[in-house]
Design an enzyme around this catalytic site. Structure first.
Site, PDB file in Angstrom:
ATOM      1  N   TYR A 150      62.780  13.706  16.985  1.00 51.23           N
ATOM      2  CA  TYR A 150      61.307  13.736  17.020  1.00 51.23           C
ATOM      3  C   TYR A 150      60.651  13.878  15.645  1.00 51.23           C
ATOM      4  O   TYR A 150      59.511  14.314  15.550  1.00 51.23           O
ATOM      5  CB  TYR A 150      60.784  14.868  17.936  1.00 51.23           C
ATOM      6  CG  TYR A 150      61.504  14.983  19.244  1.00 51.23           C
ATOM      7  CD1 TYR A 150      61.483  13.932  20.158  1.00 51.23           C
ATOM      8  CD2 TYR A 150      62.222  16.137  19.557  1.00 51.23           C
ATOM      9  CE1 TYR A 150      62.165  14.024  21.358  1.00 51.23           C
ATOM     10  CE2 TYR A 150      62.907  16.240  20.760  1.00 51.23           C
ATOM     11  CZ  TYR A 150      62.877  15.177  21.655  1.00 51.23           C
ATOM     12  OH  TYR A 150      63.557  15.275  22.834  1.00 51.23           O
ATOM     13  N   GLU A 172      70.053   5.119  13.844  1.00 48.69           N
ATOM     14  CA  GLU A 172      70.931   6.017  14.622  1.00 48.69           C
ATOM     15  C   GLU A 172      72.355   6.051  14.072  1.00 48.69           C
ATOM     16  O   GLU A 172      73.347   5.939  14.810  1.00 48.69           O
ATOM     17  CB  GLU A 172      70.955   5.591  16.099  1.00 48.69           C
ATOM     18  CG  GLU A 172      69.580   5.508  16.756  1.00 48.69           C
ATOM     19  CD  GLU A 172      69.003   6.876  17.112  1.00 48.69           C
ATOM     20  OE1 GLU A 172      69.666   7.913  16.886  1.00 48.69           O
ATOM     21  OE2 GLU A 172      67.863   6.913  17.613  1.00 48.69           O
ATOM     22  N   CYS A 219      55.944  27.015  17.913  1.00 48.47           N
ATOM     23  CA  CYS A 219      54.922  27.617  17.050  1.00 48.47           C
ATOM     24  C   CYS A 219      54.156  26.613  16.206  1.00 48.47           C
ATOM     25  O   CYS A 219      53.192  26.991  15.541  1.00 48.47           O
ATOM     26  CB  CYS A 219      55.551  28.680  16.154  1.00 48.47           C
ATOM     27  SG  CYS A 219      56.490  27.980  14.794  1.00 48.47           S
ATOM     28  N   CYS A 253      62.104  30.103  15.177  1.00 53.29           N
ATOM     29  CA  CYS A 253      62.116  30.009  16.636  1.00 53.29           C
ATOM     30  C   CYS A 253      63.449  29.552  17.208  1.00 53.29           C
ATOM     31  O   CYS A 253      63.569  29.358  18.412  1.00 53.29           O
ATOM     32  CB  CYS A 253      61.028  29.042  17.097  1.00 53.29           C
ATOM     33  SG  CYS A 253      59.357  29.578  16.703  1.00 53.29           S
TER      34      CYS A 253
HETATM   35 ZN   LIG Z   1      58.682  27.752  15.415  1.00 50.30          ZN
END
Ligand SMILES: [Zn+2]
Length: 192
Positions: A16, A88, A147, A189
């Site tokens: 992403y 890829e 976040c 995170c």
């Molecule tokens: Zn984060």
């Protein structure tokens, strides 16, 4: 006469982060500049069907040739091709390194995209080695799903019904990627 020098750019990052988007942007520009472009991707990547195109998450497309093994690139690439795009790369194995070296010795401009790390944060062969030998490395980050910070990782957060070793270029694994849920994550995170 001066020898035409090869040039290698590697576009790497997590899922992403827009790697394919960046590759498509560059090859579209080159086409406008009348350069001859060929783009290759492994035919194990069937997320968007088997159509012979690159697709970015944002919806851009560009024609590509499907290959079973990295060596197929050397068979398919034509003498008058200026730019070789390879999408890829993490699914093409270590054999891709020698293939890229051959293309560079032929004076081609090579643009490779790939995941730098697996979903469990291990170097994803052969992308780190290609980054080391590149003239230019474009390292992209995604956006952390929790976040909103820059994310250099992607994490598998859902259940996978197939073998979990992302280092294995196993067609069954890739074909079943839709069973897994991945999220871009920042360092803070990762364990959340
Ligand atoms: Zn984060």
């Amino acid at each position: 006469m001066k020898t035409k020098l090869g040039y290698l750019e590697v576009i790497a990052g997590p899922m992403y982060c827009g790697k394919t988007e960046e590759l498509i942007r560059q090859v579209k520009r080159a086409t406008i500049g009348k350069k001859k472009v060929q783009v290759f991707k492994p035919d194990i990547d069937i997320r968007y069907g088997r159509a012979k195109k690159l697709y970015s998450h944002a919806g851009l497309t560009f024609d590509s040739e499907m290959i079973k093994s990295a060596k197929d690139i050397l068979t398919l690439v034509t003498k008058d091709t200026d730019i070789v795009g390879i999408d890829e790369a993490q699914h093409m194995g270590e054999g891709l390194i020698a293939v890229v070296e051959t293309l560079l010795s032929q004076g081609k401009q090579v643009i490779v995209t790939g995941l730098a790390l697996t979903f469990d944060r291990q170097p994803f062969t052969p992308v780190p080695a290609l980054m080391a030998m590149a003239d230019k490395v474009t390292k992209l980050s995604a956006i952390c799903m929790l976040c909103g910070s820059d994310a250099v990782y992607h994490k598998r957060v859902g259940i996978v019904k197939t073998k979990a070793n992302a280092l294995e270029p196993d067609p069954a694994f890739v074909a079943k990627l839709d069973d897994a849920v991945f999220e871009a994550r920042c360092r803070a995170c990762w364990d959340a």
